[in-house]
Design a protein around this motif. Structure first.
Motif, PDB file in Angstrom:
ATOM      1  N   ALA A  87       0.820  -1.210   0.000  1.00  0.00           N
ATOM      2  CA  ALA A  87       0.000   0.000   0.000  1.00  0.00           C
ATOM      3  C   ALA A  87       0.856   1.263   0.000  1.00  0.00           C
ATOM      4  CB  ALA A  87      -0.943   0.005   1.204  1.00  0.00           C
TER       5      ALA A  87
ATOM      6  N   GLY B 234       1.084   3.553  -2.990  1.00  0.00           N
ATOM      7  CA  GLY B 234      -0.012   4.447  -3.354  1.00  0.00           C
ATOM      8  C   GLY B 234      -0.427   4.320  -4.812  1.00  0.00           C
TER       9      GLY B 234
ATOM     10  N   THR C 106      -2.275   4.294  -8.001  1.00  0.00           N
ATOM     11  CA  THR C 106      -3.544   4.915  -8.376  1.00  0.00           C
ATOM     12  C   THR C 106      -3.620   4.954  -9.889  1.00  0.00           C
ATOM     13  OG1 THR C 106      -3.412   6.267  -6.373  1.00  0.00           O
ATOM     14  CG2 THR C 106      -4.967   6.979  -8.075  1.00  0.00           C
ATOM     15  N   ILE C 107      -4.662   4.360 -10.426  1.00  0.00           N
ATOM     16  CA  ILE C 107      -4.775   4.218 -11.883  1.00  0.00           C
ATOM     17  C   ILE C 107      -6.092   4.826 -12.355  1.00  0.00           C
ATOM     18  CG2 ILE C 107      -5.017   2.527 -13.758  1.00  0.00           C
ATOM     19  CD1 ILE C 107      -3.208   0.654 -12.050  1.00  0.00           C
TER      20      ILE C 107
ATOM     21  N   ARG D  10      -1.220   6.535 -14.549  1.00  0.00           N
ATOM     22  CA  ARG D  10      -0.872   5.570 -13.508  1.00  0.00           C
ATOM     23  C   ARG D  10       0.149   6.214 -12.575  1.00  0.00           C
ATOM     24  NH1 ARG D  10      -2.378   0.145 -15.340  1.00  0.00           N
ATOM     25  NH2 ARG D  10      -3.859   0.644 -16.987  1.00  0.00           N
ATOM     26  N   ARG D  11      -0.228   6.349 -11.327  1.00  0.00           N
ATOM     27  CA  ARG D  11       0.586   7.093 -10.352  1.00  0.00           C
ATOM     28  C   ARG D  11       1.122   6.156  -9.281  1.00  0.00           C
ATOM     29  NH1 ARG D  11       0.041  10.513  -5.514  1.00  0.00           N
ATOM     30  NH2 ARG D  11       0.673  12.658  -5.926  1.00  0.00           N
TER      31      ARG D  11
ATOM     32  N   ILE E  40       7.911   6.683  -5.901  1.00  0.00           N
ATOM     33  CA  ILE E  40       9.231   6.125  -6.200  1.00  0.00           C
ATOM     34  C   ILE E  40      10.233   6.665  -5.172  1.00  0.00           C
ATOM     35  CG2 ILE E  40       8.701   5.971  -8.675  1.00  0.00           C
ATOM     36  CD1 ILE E  40      10.691   8.336  -9.071  1.00  0.00           C
TER      37      ILE E  40
ATOM     38  N   ARG F 260       8.600  10.061  -3.614  1.00  0.00           N
ATOM     39  CA  ARG F 260       7.834  11.106  -4.301  1.00  0.00           C
ATOM     40  C   ARG F 260       6.969  10.421  -5.353  1.00  0.00           C
ATOM     41  NH1 ARG F 260       9.711  12.573  -9.492  1.00  0.00           N
ATOM     42  NH2 ARG F 260      11.744  11.684  -9.979  1.00  0.00           N
ATOM     43  N   ALA F 261       5.942  11.150  -5.810  1.00  0.00           N
ATOM     44  CA  ALA F 261       5.000  10.552  -6.751  1.00  0.00           C
ATOM     45  C   ALA F 261       5.424  10.825  -8.190  1.00  0.00           C
ATOM     46  CB  ALA F 261       3.609  11.117  -6.502  1.00  0.00           C
TER      47      ALA F 261
ATOM     48  N   ARG G  79      -5.851   1.768  -6.395  1.00  0.00           N
ATOM     49  CA  ARG G  79      -7.085   2.525  -6.583  1.00  0.00           C
ATOM     50  C   ARG G  79      -7.271   2.683  -8.085  1.00  0.00           C
ATOM     51  NH1 ARG G  79     -10.319   5.846  -3.689  1.00  0.00           N
ATOM     52  NH2 ARG G  79      -8.956   5.717  -1.868  1.00  0.00           N
TER      53      ARG G  79
END
Lengths: 492, 492
Positions: free
Chosen positions: B95, B98, B100-101, B116-117, B120, B459-460, B486
């Motif tokens: 999890a 994070g 998130t798609i 797609r997030r 990293i 970071r995302a 998600r």
């Protein structure tokens, strides 16, 4: 029945002094934080509805102040109201609270007490509006939507490019909030002066800053935020050069569509997007130069947002043009009669640009650089020299052997990595990341667009062994708000 | 059969120059980031097992350098290995990415591309070890566990209080990593000098800093991190005063157990915990004073970690004692023969302490202040003057009418809020928050203990329209690692 045209709607100027706005925000803070998320969501929806309804009255003001078109600005109203609604959905859904519960366990060594963790709002937030999206990144834009959703009152600092629109937009939002009996002071406006902005960041009642704008302005305010007796987080979304790498294979296969897409993207909105592709990194190819030259010859005149922005653009352009290693592909011009500009494009080699890092600074406006590489080694040295960016892309066929390395190097420097599309166009949705390593943003981990923008304005608190009745609702045993929770390590 | 005592195990000193350590970390960075989370988890487990196995060899070194007891240090080895194992579980669970798609949707206006997030790793992290937990907050402590779990190589700066132990611990970890064929350079040690630390934060290859220590040292390093040409995040966990509010009702009902609990907590480990309760905020009550005086008369001598820390404690104590509004309850002493100290306690009124804010600074060591309030108004003014803290607590019966306000004021200033327990003792678990508003920490949103400590070092990034085969595994359509995701706004 009367058929007379109604008089244009007028808006009361809601501008407050910084001190008064911060006092009002602080007063609203506790009330706003105590509202149930669903109630805050209703307030965001009410603002969104009021904004949509006022759109036809607001767009003409925006057109006069920003020189943007009616079509663009009408679309942007929808984008801004959509952002408010996305945030309403995010807080209704409840995952943003990050509720995490570890129940007491006397059998552990040492015994574990009951621990319940949740995100809470930071308190009053200062929002600095951008020039280039008078609705979507301005006083009622992404940052304001995210901060209000988090439960933080907002003191908005308007962009000097559209002060009247900012007043009208906040008046519309305040009207909706008053009608919904919202906590007074949860959204206020100060004046657009530099000094007001400085005073706002220095004010001890402000707990965080959201900023979209220039690197220079952003870094100056970031320093003020860091140098306060009590430093606060500064979320600056600054400029970005947004490189696009073209592979040799893609160039052969799709030269003309790449040229068309690139010109369309870097001249969109007169190049006044933070996601403008500023570098097209392509193999040395005279046909590419020629196609770009031809394509740009037909590019129409465009108005820039303000005279100041146009003058800054010309200054930035001259720094590029005056660099000895740069050669012109197409030199744009300024049409004084219509106060418009046409786009410019220059070329530079990959080896030369690495030696002239000022060419890697953003130049806000309709210009870009064609960066020509001679081979993979050349390209790799360039990629390693790239600064942090909001977005980076490739134009590729998909099976190039070098592609994984290129994507990996771009990912190491970008907030968003794009395949065969162009970076302008930022979807407002769950999975968006709009941010990136410095200097694209001041905080590499955060986003200013999309669902996770709310995270910037919250912090975590753990409640230890607190009786159920004294806990915030999302943490109570019965979970009355039915929010998603992680209990003893397992997500529910 | 031989019954000879085995020779004490010796450890190779792994200390490197800052430049070499950063070069090694950068080289390890890409390899480490590419490892599947489960593989990184195995590495953390391997380090944990090696640490446990080496415990009996390490504890005597720690005892000699820190003056802490064998029982305490043996427990701390288990805590440190437990932290590594918690982090291994966190990344196995997935999890933390994070994911998130948002799938492409051509019917939206504007059409939405495939987005797609995922989080990293930031890259090489500098970890500054604390003095007071030679295992759990030191070179192989929370920050190191979290950074390695995130996929970031760590360059550890040892605390000058226990340099030999730091070398031995890192040698043990490096041995385990080498045996597991881990990326070379993912965990290195530099020397304990001030200059090495400064050079480390300045090094352009370092992407973030984790720090636990004094406010002065932390803020100086934070400034260096912010003033770099490329600023980086600085996660400093600094000092904290950790107030405990006692209600009149609780005092009447449980005076002696409150006294016992408070003395036990503020003198635990010679008061050398960042969660030491530095303020007991209670109604004016001569019996409370007397009970505290009696309790402290029996408090045993305790050794402090180092001579420097003991001297700083005496200096801080003299600043308190020399303040005119302060009266002594129990004055401790220094026993030169055994190099030990006994605890001190002073009293001050709520109205006076607000006028002397230096009394709200942490004094690291076995001392605290009894802050006496005359009524609810008095208490409220004090609560509003409290600085940001790691932890705050109440001793209450639960049905006091003022309790919701007290809890709300404490929550506004604390990372953790505690009911009828004491703040020392920080469970290493999912729901822990160890951090808080400035000056308790430099970044109010983050925690340095517990599962979410990993978030600091990531970071995302959003991947847009990237072909499946070129995506990181957690983002691929088939979800081969089976991580929670998600998708289109819905958590799976």
């Amino acid at each position: 029945m009367s058929t007379a045209t109604p008089a244009p709607r007028t808006f009361v100027d809601p501008t407050m002094l910084v001190d008064d706005a911060c006092a009002a925000a602080l007063q609203a803070s506790a009330r706003l934080a105590l509202l149930a998320p669903a109630r805050r969501a209703d307030l965001l929806d009410a603002i969104a509805a009021a904004l949509d309804a006022a759109g036809p009255d607001l767009v003409p003001i925006a057109m006069a102040e920003s020189r943007l078109t009616q079509v663009r600005l009408t679309g942007e109203v929808g984008r801004a109201s959509g952002q408010l609604r996305l945030m309403a959905n995010v807080i209704r859904q409840g995952a943003y609270l990050g509720v995490t519960i570890d129940e007491a366990d006397a059998n552990l060594t040492p015994p574990r007490p009951d621990l319940r963790r949740m995100m809470i709002p930071l308190g009053p937030v200062a929002v600095f509006a951008a020039s280039n999206f008078p609705f979507a990144f301005s006083v009622l834009g992404n940052d304001t939507a995210a901060a209000l959703a988090a439960g933080c009152p907002v003191v908005a600092k308007p962009n000097p490019g559209h002060p009247r629109l900012s007043q009208a937009v906040i008046a519309v939002a305040q009207g909706a909030l008053a009608q919904a009996n919202a906590p007074k002071g949860m959204l206020t406006l100060i004046d657009s002066s530099l000094q007001a902005g400085i005073d706002l960041v220095r004010d001890d009642r402000i707990e965080a800053v959201g900023f979209t704008g220039s690197q220079r302005g952003g870094l100056a305010l970031a320093k003020i935020a860091a140098d306060r007796p009590r430093p606060i987080p500064f979320f600056g979304e600054l400029g970005s050069i947004n490189p696009i790498v073209v592979t040799a294979e893609a160039l052969v296969a799709r030269r003309s569509s790449i040229v068309e897409g690139f010109i369309g993207s870097f001249t969109l909105g007169a190049g006044q997007f933070c996601t403008k592709p500023g570098l097209l990194i392509a193999p040395v190819d005279s046909e590419l130069r020629e196609a770009l030259r031809t394509g740009l010859a037909q590019a129409p005149d465009q108005a820039m947002l303000t005279d100041n922005i146009r003058d800054a653009f010309h200054h930035g352009l001259s720094l590029v043009a005056d660099t000895a290693v740069v050669t012109p592909i197409h030199v744009g011009h300024h049409v004084p009669e219509t106060n418009t500009v046409t786009p410019s494009l220059y070329a530079v080699s990959a080896t030369d640009i690495v030696q002239h890092p000022h060419l890697l600074d953003e130049c806000f406006g309709p210009t870009a650089l064609l960066v020509e590489y001679a081979g993979e080694d050349d390209l790799r040295v360039l990629l390693e020299a790239l600064p942090g960016v909001l977005a980076a892309g490739v134009q590729a066929q998909g099976d190039e052997s070098m592609l994984p390395v290129v994507l990996s190097e771009l990912t190491a420097r970008a907030g968003r990595v794009i395949f065969n599309e162009w970076p302008t166009g930022v979807a407002v949705t769950w999975a968006m990341q709009h941010g990136g390593p410095f200097p694209a943003a001041t905080r590499p981990e955060s986003t200013s667009v999309g669902a996770y923008a709310i995270d910037r304005f919250m912090r975590a608190v753990t409640w230890q062994s607190i009786p159920d009745a004294l806990l915030p609702q999302p943490l109570q045993h019965a979970n009355p708000l039915q929010v998603p929770r992680r209990v003893n390590g397992v997500q529910h």
